[in-house]
Scaffold this active site. Structure first.
Site, mmCIF file in Angstrom:
data_model
loop_
_atom_site.group_PDB
_atom_site.id
_atom_site.type_symbol
_atom_site.label_atom_id
_atom_site.label_comp_id
_atom_site.label_asym_id
_atom_site.label_seq_id
_atom_site.Cartn_x
_atom_site.Cartn_y
_atom_site.Cartn_z
ATOM 1 N N ASP A 86 1.284 17.717 40.369
ATOM 2 C CA ASP A 86 1.340 18.214 41.751
ATOM 3 C C ASP A 86 0.097 17.851 42.563
ATOM 4 O OD1 ASP A 86 3.606 19.354 40.793
ATOM 5 O OD2 ASP A 86 3.171 21.362 41.580
ATOM 6 N N ASP A 90 13.592 19.675 39.119
ATOM 7 C CA ASP A 90 12.314 19.932 38.448
ATOM 8 C C ASP A 90 12.463 19.982 36.918
ATOM 9 O OD1 ASP A 90 9.562 20.497 38.440
ATOM 10 O OD2 ASP A 90 9.738 21.801 40.191
ATOM 11 N N TRP A 141 7.250 15.023 36.635
ATOM 12 C CA TRP A 141 5.796 14.798 36.686
ATOM 13 C C TRP A 141 5.344 13.596 35.833
ATOM 14 C CZ3 TRP A 141 6.905 19.696 33.937
ATOM 15 C CH2 TRP A 141 7.381 20.675 34.811
HETATM 16 C C1 GAL Z 1 6.593 21.953 40.584
HETATM 17 C C2 GAL Z 1 6.825 20.732 41.441
HETATM 18 C C3 GAL Z 1 6.390 21.064 42.852
HETATM 19 C C4 GAL Z 1 7.183 22.245 43.363
HETATM 20 C C5 GAL Z 1 7.049 23.423 42.414
HETATM 21 C C6 GAL Z 1 7.956 24.577 42.806
HETATM 22 O O1 GAL Z 1 6.979 21.702 39.293
HETATM 23 O O2 GAL Z 1 6.115 19.645 40.925
HETATM 24 O O3 GAL Z 1 6.550 19.930 43.687
HETATM 25 O O4 GAL Z 1 8.535 21.870 43.491
HETATM 26 O O5 GAL Z 1 7.354 23.051 41.089
HETATM 27 O O6 GAL Z 1 7.848 25.649 41.938
#
Ligand code: GAL
Length: 376
Positions: free
Chosen positions: A183, A126, A161
């Site tokens: 997301d 991430d 992202w």
């Molecule tokens: C976001 C990610 C999600 C999930 C989330 C967990 O940044 O895009 O898919 O992994 O964090 O905190």
């Protein structure tokens, strides 16, 4: 080789969020096998954020939360492997994960080694808490290098992202899939927004590194962590079809222990999965319909010479979805037509020439496999 075709599996985030533990993950693995999902290619079982302690141990290693994972990650990974599945875990390029657990910044090599010791096969990585003064591409390159040298084949699933123009550098940094969108939420607006945001990014996706337009919400029905409204079965069908045509990894996000028949028939549609997993690995291009600019046709060249055609009505009205074969390179004078088979109904539509039109309800799609045949 890793990720010759788009990776497939299940991820804990969409439904379970923070609420994960080893019993749940084992039950999910059992269900993946019992439901036949494993045999269809869904092989990775991925634990997302919230699996670790808030602090590293004295040697600087990540520690699984003993309340959630009392047997530790090696035992869980052994269990998943014993089912013929693969084990995925999550970390972050920044100092903390998005839910404020320790990230891998400046611990990339020790973490990759730890993951290898645990038998990890897939790392989702991430982008939260990334220091502003460090170029993100260095952090992904560093973790890619650590993974490539950790002694185990680990699929590198980057998740920034689509920030910082990552389509121009993520593939060469060493990722096998990269999140090209924000997301997803379990509602139609989110599916539509994600799908349409990807027009123009088709050529960045291909064998060994696929554009990842986020995990599936099929079968969530407004239950769980990213449930914000829910969808109808028709919308889930469209969502799955578009993800297949866009060569997205197919990571299931619903609770596979409790799927209804509609969910099963969507996630287990073999002919759709074959479009996604076609060895040629090309993402579809798009053509707009005449009658309604919010009808998009996805056209996917397949390895055996066939074409996948997916027509989607993104608009709010019932409308014609009209495909001119001219627009896909097939004028009448070419002497060929397309023999169409509907991949949701199984219906054979015979040989069509010049153009083809179907009527689509709002948010619905029609999906065909098309064979090029000479016409007299
Ligand atoms: C976001 C990610 C999600 C999930 C989330 C967990 O940044 O895009 O898919 O992994 O964090 O905190």
């Amino acid at each position: 080789m890793i990720a010759k075709t788009p990776p497939m599996g299940w991820n804990s985030w969409n439904t379970f969020g923070y609420d994960i533990n080893e019993t749940l993950i084992k039950e999910i693995a059992d269900a993946m096998v019992a439901e036949g999902l494993k045999d269809l290619g869904y092989e990775y079982v991925v634990i997302d954020d919230c699996w670790s302690m808030r602090k590293r141990d004295a040697q600087g290693r990540l520690v699984p939360d003993p309340e959630k994972f009392p047997s530790g990650m090696k035992a869980l990974s052994d269990y998943i492997h014993s089912k013929g599945l693969k084990f995925g875990i999550y970390s972050c390029a920044g100092s903390l994960t998005c839910q404020r657990f320790p990230g891998s910044l400046d611990h990339e090599f020790v973490d990759a080694k730890t993951f290898a010791e645990w038998g990890v096969d897939f790392l989702k990585y991430d982008y939260c808490y990334k220091p502003k003064d460090i170029d993100g591409r260095l952090l992904y390159r560093r973790m890619a290098m650590a993974l490539r040298n950790c002694g185990r084949d680990i699929l590198f699933s980057a998740c920034n992202w689509g920030y910082d123009e990552s389509h121009t550098w993520m593939r060469s940094a060493g990722a096998h899939m990269w999140r090209s969108t924000g997301d997803i939420q379990d509602n139609w607006e989110s599916i539509k927004k994600i799908a349409l945001s990807q027009l123009g990014k088709e050529c960045y996706s291909g064998p060994y590194c696929y554009n990842d337009i986020d995990m599936l919400v099929v079968g969530m029905y407004n239950k769980g962590n990213v449930a914000l409204g829910g969808c109808t079965d028709e919308e889930y069908k469209t969502h799955f079809s578009v993800w297949c045509f866009m060569n997205s990894p197919l990571m299931i996000g619903c609770d596979v222990r409790n799927m209804n028949e509609a969910t099963k028939s969507i996630l287990k549609n073999k002919e759709l999965i074959a479009i996604n997993q076609d060895p040629e690995g090309r993402q579809a291009y798009t053509v707009n319909s005449w009658h309604n600019s919010e009808v998009v046709h996805y056209i996917k060249p397949l390895a055996n010479g066939d074409y996948g055609i997916c027509s989607v009505n993104y608009s709010e009205r019932r409308t014609w979805a009209h495909l001119e074969f001219w627009d896909i390179g097939l004028p009448t004078m070419a002497g060929y037509g397309l023999e169409l088979r509907n991949l949701w109904t199984g219906e054979n539509l015979g040989v069509q020439t010049e153009s083809f039109a179907s009527v689509l309800e709002p948010h619905a799609c029609a999906v065909y496999r098309a064979k090029l045949v000479p016409v007299k």
